[in-house]
Enzyme design. Structure first.
Site, PDB file in Angstrom:
ATOM      1  CG  HIS A  10      40.854 -69.496  39.363  1.00  0.00           C
ATOM      2  ND1 HIS A  10      39.623 -69.096  38.885  1.00  0.00           N
ATOM      3  CD2 HIS A  10      40.650 -69.902  40.653  1.00  0.00           C
ATOM      4  CE1 HIS A  10      38.715 -69.247  39.832  1.00  0.00           C
ATOM      5  NE2 HIS A  10      39.316 -69.736  40.910  1.00  0.00           N
ATOM      6  CE1 TYR A  39      41.555 -66.205  40.346  1.00  0.00           C
ATOM      7  CE2 TYR A  39      43.132 -64.447  39.884  1.00  0.00           C
ATOM      8  CZ  TYR A  39      42.099 -65.268  39.475  1.00  0.00           C
ATOM      9  OH  TYR A  39      41.621 -65.148  38.202  1.00  0.00           O
ATOM     10  CG  HIS A 116      37.059 -70.473  37.032  1.00  0.00           C
ATOM     11  ND1 HIS A 116      37.423 -69.267  36.498  1.00  0.00           N
ATOM     12  CD2 HIS A 116      35.792 -70.291  37.496  1.00  0.00           C
ATOM     13  CE1 HIS A 116      36.433 -68.398  36.631  1.00  0.00           C
ATOM     14  NE2 HIS A 116      35.433 -68.997  37.232  1.00  0.00           N
ATOM     15  CE  LYS A 122      34.915 -67.522  33.032  1.00  0.00           C
ATOM     16  NZ  LYS A 122      35.210 -66.241  33.685  1.00  0.00           N
ATOM     17  CB  CYS A 124      39.826 -70.230  33.570  1.00  0.00           C
ATOM     18  SG  CYS A 124      40.645 -69.959  35.149  1.00  0.00           S
TER      19      CYS A 124
END
Length: 240
Positions: A10, A39, A116, A122, A124
């Site tokens: 990420h 995380y 991710h 997205k 990321c």
């Protein structure tokens, strides 16, 4: 130790050059109703490799893919304008991230690396993690099968729904607050409106995301609650 077979990479989605601490990420995630930083490992702007959520704890970093994964995040991921996705990793961060991935790979015999963005719509982590790091996992991805989060929600039925219903009743009884909606004298294996309402009440009580869905975080909170323990805190033993 929980079974782990995948690392998901990420970014913090913060502007290039902006420092971000573990404590700051923890505060962001608490504001979302999580049990602190989702995380497990953080690569900060200097390339330092920092601990986040304990590796033994299920993460909160990728919807549907937390049970069997480790979440690793690097600080950055956006251009200076704070909007445009950009791979902002410095040379120090690149070296640190590669070292982190290899250490985790060898420690847990992890077979797959993912970004991710492979599981969510997205940008990321703002680069193609699989393409960049697949060579470090050569041969380990063969016949790979991800460990997917088991979710319970309204409309589900069967033994897992019945077990969750029973746990909600026990949780209420342990607090001397019999459920106004559920009764052990009227067994039902359906996750219906009543179970959803009691699930929401439980989630609010434990100060986690109240969505009426039973996932890894809600199950863990129920285990703690039934053992008379306070809510899980991702950074409970974090040394600042």
């Amino acid at each position: 130790m929980r079974p782990i077979n995948e690392i998901i990479v990420h970014c913090t989605a913060t502007p290039e050059g902006r420092p971000v601490s573990v404590a700051e990420i923890d505060a962001w995630h608490r504001a979302r109703g999580w049990s602190g930083i989702g995380y497990h490992r953080v690569i900060d702007i200097t390339g330092a490799r920092l601990a986040g959520r304990p590796l033994s704890a299920v993460g909160a970093h990728c919807a549907g893919h937390n049970t069997g994964t480790i979440g690793v995040v690097y600080v950055g991921g956006l251009a200076a304008d704070g909007r445009t996705p950009k791979d902002t990793r410095t040379p120090a961060q690149r070296r640190a991230l590669a070292a982190e991935l290899m250490e985790l790979r060898d420690r847990f015999n992890i077979r797959k690396i993912s970004g991710h963005n492979e599981y969510a719509a997205k940008a990321c982590p703002s680069f193609d993690a699989s393409a960049e790091y697949d060579h470090l996992f050569e041969g380990r991805e063969r016949l790979f099968k991800p460990i997917v989060d088991h979710l319970l929600q309204r409309g589900d039925a069967g033994q897992f729904a019945q077990s969750w219903r029973d746990q909600l009743i026990t949780w209420r009884e342990n607090r001397n607050q019999p459920s106004p909606l559920l009764s052990s004298q009227d067994p039902d294996d359906l996750f219906g409106h009543a179970v959803e309402a009691e699930t929401l009440a439980f989630q609010r009580e434990r100060q986690i995301v109240a969505d009426g869905v039973v996932g890894p975080q809600t199950r863990n909170e129920m285990r703690l609650a039934l053992n008379g323990r306070p809510p899980f805190s991702a950074l409970e033993n974090y040394q600042r």
